[in-house]
Design a protein around this motif. Structure first.
Motif, PDB file in Angstrom:
ATOM      1  N   THR A 191      23.648 -55.149  31.482  1.00 17.52           N
ATOM      2  CA  THR A 191      22.310 -54.878  31.976  1.00 17.52           C
ATOM      3  C   THR A 191      22.335 -54.053  33.257  1.00 17.52           C
ATOM      4  OG1 THR A 191      21.629 -56.994  31.040  1.00 17.52           O
ATOM      5  CG2 THR A 191      20.126 -55.960  32.622  1.00 17.52           C
TER       6      THR A 191
ATOM      7  N   GLY B 270      25.411 -52.620  34.452  1.00 16.16           N
ATOM      8  CA  GLY B 270      26.606 -51.792  34.530  1.00 16.16           C
ATOM      9  C   GLY B 270      27.573 -52.280  35.587  1.00 16.16           C
TER      10      GLY B 270
ATOM     11  N   GLN C 160      18.833 -49.410  24.617  1.00 18.51           N
ATOM     12  CA  GLN C 160      19.478 -48.321  25.341  1.00 18.51           C
ATOM     13  C   GLN C 160      20.673 -48.810  26.139  1.00 18.51           C
ATOM     14  OE1 GLN C 160      16.563 -46.134  27.651  1.00 18.51           O
ATOM     15  NE2 GLN C 160      15.191 -45.939  25.892  1.00 18.51           N
ATOM     16  N   ARG C 161      20.630 -50.014  26.680  1.00 16.02           N
ATOM     17  CA  ARG C 161      21.742 -50.571  27.441  1.00 16.02           C
ATOM     18  C   ARG C 161      22.623 -51.510  26.624  1.00 16.02           C
ATOM     19  NH1 ARG C 161      22.393 -50.212  32.816  1.00 16.02           N
ATOM     20  NH2 ARG C 161      20.759 -49.209  34.052  1.00 16.02           N
ATOM     21  N   HIS C 162      22.030 -52.182  25.656  1.00 14.99           N
ATOM     22  CA  HIS C 162      22.750 -53.271  24.988  1.00 14.99           C
ATOM     23  C   HIS C 162      22.943 -53.058  23.495  1.00 14.99           C
ATOM     24  CE1 HIS C 162      20.337 -54.940  28.396  1.00 14.99           C
ATOM     25  NE2 HIS C 162      21.486 -55.518  28.708  1.00 14.99           N
TER      26      HIS C 162
END
Length: 432
Positions: free
Chosen positions: A382, A384, A324-326
């Motif tokens: 991770t 932002g 979702q983040r990376h």
């Protein structure tokens, strides 16, 4: 491993596969109800690493073949979990070395149709294909060339022990001709009854030579049914890509490749195998594969009822959370920097370069041999958080339009709480 003969002319059909990066391998058949790894216990091995070091007494692998009834098998949930984890394709075991067909084949008597699940219309292949297509994922079918239950192969007997690998006994010419025709009929069913199949993942080819398998004839037959299908390299003499197992390629040389890796030590469900790899380990394997031009095919093994073990569900969920983040650093990404430029796996995607930090650095990260003046943003994905950076350029290069130099990035003293931190470097114009 025999180098595939068709790698040089397969670039068009493998274009999607070369960019696929991440897939789900599903090892599941009737022996899952016994808590046995697929097929190898049938010939007295608990490991398929080629060493024969784990020899033991063979088990009656097919003793409950007619009782198979996985009430919790949920391929739609598997496909959804695969997509959420950033995977783009799946591969399912249609028939392993044991010879049990997970679809209601008319070309072999040992099929799912004999079981309660099959008598109710169950077809694991149909269910897998429909579920993965429904999530927009490519579909691949695993198929073993060897068949240790077919009398024409011949079927495994105790007097063959210890398992002889390439020295597996040969049948008569008539028996072998009959076996090859049956093999071709089974493949024909798989490639005509389920719509477009994107990938055929062969296994078991080491027991015979390229000439014995009739590899060229079989490849021509396959491509007459599915012209754009991608083939792995385990039908001797044929293949669009390389398949190292549980590791990356042992030698460089370019070309398309995929490593298949288990979450624990076994391919199928084994209630005694709790030696699971960490999510961080699997993520490092994934980004290392993508950074070096390969794919990761990560295996799961549904249990006796068809459900995923809790630890495998947790790993897939943690992979999804990381993605979702990376995810941009993996999904659709290509190889990044050379090892001397950054001491870790790196990838590119669009205008961004991604640094995967296998170990948390002390104060600074240095990226060498890039165009540092083109960098407009450095971000710890991770959190932002933007990170301070500066260009370091040799004075002799400083007055050129696009000087090559180093980028020095300051990092926090505390490692972020993630299995694998990632730094994004975004550039404009001439890429970094």
């Amino acid at each position: 491993m025999i180098p595939p003969t068709s790698l040089a002319d397969s670039s068009a059909r493998t274009r999607w596969f070369a960019a696929a990066n991440f897939g789900l391998f599903i090892h599941f058949d009737q022996a899952s109800q016994l808590g046995l790894d697929l097929s190898w216990p049938m010939v007295g091995l608990t490991s398929d690493d080629g060493s024969g070091a784990s020899a033991h007494a063979a088990v009656d692998y097919l003793r409950h073949v007619d009782d198979f009834d996985p009430r919790r098998w949920d391929p739609a949930a598997l496909a959804r979990a695969a997509r959420e984890a950033g995977m783009t394709y799946g591969v399912f075991t249609t028939k392993h070395h044991s010879g049990w067909a997970s679809w209601p084949s008319t070309a072999t008597p040992l099929t799912i149709a004999r079981s309660p699940y099959g008598r109710r219309g169950g077809d694991l292949v149909r269910e897998f294909v429909d579920a993965f297509r429904g999530e927009g994922l490519r579909v691949g079918l695993y198929y073993s060339l060897s068949d240790w239950s077919d009398p024409d192969y011949p079927a495994w007997r105790p007097d063959f022990a210890p398992y002889p690998f390439e020295g597996y006994p040969r049948p008569s010419a008539d028996e072998w001709a009959r076996y090859r025709e049956g093999l071709k009929a089974e493949i024909s069913e798989l490639l005509t009854n389920y719509g477009r199949i994107d990938l055929l993942w062969f296994d078991g080819g080491w027991e015979r030579t390229q000439e014995e398998w009739g590899s060229a004839d079989l490849e021509a037959h396959i491509r007459s049914l599915q012209p754009e299908i991608v083939l792995n390299d385990r039908l001797p003499g044929v293949g669009d890509y390389l398949t190292p197992e549980q590791t990356s390629p042992g030698a460089s040389g370019g070309g398309v490749w995929e490593t298949c890796v288990t979450m624990n030590d076994t391919w199928g469900w084994s209630p005694h195998d709790e030696n699971y790899k960490s999510t961080g380990h699997l993520l490092r394997t994934l980004v290392d594969s993508v950074a070096h031009g390969g794919n990761l095919l990560l295996n799961v093994g549904p249990d006796r009822d068809g459900a995923l073990p809790a630890k495998e569900i947790r790993i897939l969920r943690e992979l999804s959370e990381w993605m979702q983040r990376h995810g941009e650093s993996v999904v659709g990404a290509t190889s990044g920097l050379a090892p001397w430029q950054f001491y870790g796996p790196s990838t590119r995607n669009g205008d961004s370069l991604f640094l995967h930090l296998l170990a948390w650095p002390d104060e600074e990260v240095i990226v060498r041999g890039i165009h540092p003046r083109s960098v407009v943003l450095v971000e710890l994905m991770t959190e932002g958080r933007e990170l301070p950076f500066r260009a370091v350029i040799d004075p002799a290069e400083a007055r050129t339009d696009h000087p090559v130099g180093n980028l020095v990035i300051s990092v926090p003293s505390t490692r972020p709480d993630t299995p694998l931190p990632v730094i994004r470097i975004r550039s404009h114009g001439s890429r970094a």
